[in-house]
Design a protein around this motif. Structure first.
Motif, short mmCIF file in Angstrom:
data_model
loop_
_atom_site.label_atom_id
_atom_site.label_comp_id
_atom_site.label_asym_id
_atom_site.label_seq_id
_atom_site.Cartn_x
_atom_site.Cartn_y
_atom_site.Cartn_z
N ASP A 83 -4.69 -7.78 20.53
CA ASP A 83 -4.20 -7.73 21.91
C ASP A 83 -5.19 -6.96 22.79
O ASP A 83 -4.94 -5.82 23.18
CB ASP A 83 -2.82 -7.07 21.96
N PRO A 137 -8.27 -7.58 26.12
CA PRO A 137 -8.59 -8.53 27.19
C PRO A 137 -9.46 -9.69 26.74
O PRO A 137 -9.31 -10.80 27.23
CB PRO A 137 -9.33 -7.65 28.21
N GLU A 138 -10.38 -9.43 25.77
CA GLU A 138 -11.33 -10.48 25.38
C GLU A 138 -10.92 -11.22 24.10
O GLU A 138 -11.57 -12.19 23.72
CB GLU A 138 -12.73 -9.89 25.21
N GLN A 168 -15.66 -9.49 34.38
CA GLN A 168 -14.91 -9.36 33.12
C GLN A 168 -15.83 -9.55 31.92
O GLN A 168 -15.73 -8.83 30.92
CB GLN A 168 -13.78 -10.38 33.09
N THR A 186 -6.99 -20.53 33.01
CA THR A 186 -7.84 -19.37 33.26
C THR A 186 -8.95 -19.70 34.24
O THR A 186 -9.87 -20.47 33.94
CB THR A 186 -8.47 -18.87 31.95
N LYS A 198 4.19 -8.33 29.61
CA LYS A 198 3.72 -7.36 30.63
C LYS A 198 4.90 -6.62 31.25
O LYS A 198 4.85 -5.40 31.45
CB LYS A 198 2.91 -8.09 31.71
N THR A 216 -16.83 -6.64 29.18
CA THR A 216 -16.64 -6.84 27.74
C THR A 216 -17.92 -6.53 26.98
O THR A 216 -17.90 -5.83 25.95
CB THR A 216 -16.19 -8.28 27.45
N ASP A 234 -11.94 -12.64 30.42
CA ASP A 234 -10.62 -12.40 29.83
C ASP A 234 -9.86 -13.73 29.77
O ASP A 234 -9.88 -14.51 30.72
CB ASP A 234 -9.82 -11.41 30.66
N GLY A 235 -9.17 -13.95 28.66
CA GLY A 235 -8.38 -15.17 28.53
C GLY A 235 -9.09 -16.28 27.79
O GLY A 235 -8.46 -17.27 27.42
N GLU A 249 -10.04 -17.22 24.59
CA GLU A 249 -9.62 -16.69 23.29
C GLU A 249 -10.55 -17.10 22.16
O GLU A 249 -11.33 -18.05 22.27
CB GLU A 249 -8.19 -17.15 22.98
#
Length: 417
Positions: A365, A367-368, A344, A334, A408, A348, A256-257, A259
């Motif tokens: 939007d 997580p991956e 994670q 990250t 968040k 995914t 995650d993060g 991009e």
């Protein structure tokens, strides 16, 4: 659908991005001017350690019919192959040590101990992957043409089997890397010219013959009376190396993060935006000195992508400075434990066996993957209030890290209502 406007996504102005790029350029020049004896000593000691482990493993395996000797020799050989692959081969072929002007330790002459032909890897990895990092349809390392790792990629029936494909890729990782640049599918479809493809296939075949002969014919035959057990030891060592290389690479690119970006993001991309894409498209994992060494210092994947041709032994000190810059420009850094980063990634890969219609989050939007549209509701709320989107605090930039935190909090408050 992925990030198109990196300035908008990071909530940084053009001047901010330019200033960040200038600071990273200055950091590069600082490290380059400081390279010297201690760096060369580090590399030569790494080479010596790898050779001692390999020779020791080969000698012990001469008596590999003994279970304890087989285990000891296989362990030594596995460690040697990991170091040769990660800390030596990968980094030498990135040109990290070309400044030493040693013809034996140079990106143009090093050939590593795996079936992948070095010239093919340098094209698919050094050029395509590092230039077009995480750009959809351009960086072939986004899923390696086998796995769906972002909702931006259309779902196909084959993706239902990707948990098994993932395990297969991990076990045979050197073969996946070796075949990567050949683009056999394009060749058979008539897209890749024969005059380009055939020489590549021949070079790959020659390398495969050399590797298979070395590990599965020559060394087993040298182990008089222990040929079979030596063969299984070599097979096991290659398997262990494949699993470890897969784990390190996947934990640096798919948690995650990490991009993804659209092709449009490359239009008029500035040096500062290139740096930002490397920072946002990769991830680190926490490691001590021993694990860092065994991972080729790719536990510092962010730093490696920022400066792929700087010596790997400098990434730890570079990481301190990069963290400071992330704080200064309000950007996320990250990282996490190896277990967390792989969990994670594993989640995914298994989650995206399903089509998007069966998933909750969107391609803007999730997580991956995410895009600048992720913050649309923050912008709408700010417009209503007549205020800025986020408020990082007096004297501090309003950047991506604060925007993510505020989003968040807003969603948590809405759920509470």
């Amino acid at each position: 659908m992925a990030i198109t406007d990196i300035n908008e996504y990071t909530h940084l102005t053009e001047s901010d991005v330019e200033a960040l790029g200038a600071e990273l350029d200055a950091l590069r020049r600082e490290i380059e001017s400081d390279r010297g004896v201690r760096d060369a000593r580090y590399l030569r000691r790494a080479i010596l350690a790898q050779r001692i482990l390999e020779v020791g493993g080969r000698i012990v395996l001469l008596g590999s019919r003994n279970r304890l000797l087989w285990l000891s020799g296989t362990s030594l050989l596995s460690a040697a192959k990991i170091i040769e692959n990660m800390e030596l081969g990968h980094n030498v072929m990135h040109g990290q040590w070309d400044w030493m002007n040693d013809p034996e330790i140079h990106s143009t002459s090093w050939e590593w101990d795996m079936v992948c032909y070095s010239a093919h890897w340098k094209h698919s990895h050094n050029y395509i992957h590092h230039k077009y990092t995480n750009v959809l349809n351009m960086d072939h390392d986004v899923g390696y043409g086998l796995l769906r790792v972002t909702r931006d990629e259309p779902w196909q029936k084959k993706h239902a089997a990707q948990p098994l494909a993932n395990l297969f890729l991990a076990a045979t990782f050197e073969w996946g890397i070796g075949l990567h640049d050949l683009e056999l599918k394009e060749y058979f479809q008539g897209i890749k010219p024969k005059e380009v493809a055939v020489p590549q296939i021949k070079d790959f075949a020659k390398k495969v013959v050399r590797q298979l002969a070395k590990d599965y014919v020559i060394f087993p035959l040298l182990s008089v009376g222990s040929a079979r057990s030596t063969l299984t030891a070599n097979l096991t060592a290659n398997f262990v190396r494949n699993i470890w290389a897969y784990l390190v690479i996947f934990c640096g690119h798919f948690p995650d993060g990490a991009e993804k970006f659209t092709e449009e993001s490359l239009v008029d991309e500035t040096p500062g935006q290139w740096y930002l894409r490397q920072m946002l498209g990769t991830a680190n994992f926490d490691a001590g000195p021993a694990m860092a060494f065994m991972s080729g210092n790719l536990c510092y994947q962010i730093e490696h992508h920022l400066f792929p041709d700087l010596p790997s032994n400098r990434y730890a000190e570079i990481a301190v400075r990069v963290r400071q810059l992330c704080e200064k420009y309000d950007l996320p850094y990250t990282t996490g434990s190896l277990g967390r980063q792989y969990w994670q990634t594993f989640r995914t890969i298994n989650k995206l066996t399903l089509p998007n219609s069966m998933l909750i989050a969107s391609s803007d939007d999730a997580p991956e993957t995410a895009s600048e549209k992720k913050f649309a509701e923050l912008r709408a709320a700010a417009t209503e209030r007549g205020k800025r989107i986020v408020a990082a605090g007096e004297g501090k930039r309003d950047g991506l890290k604060t925007a993510i935190a505020e989003l968040k909090l807003r969603r948590k408050a809405l759920r509470a209502r």
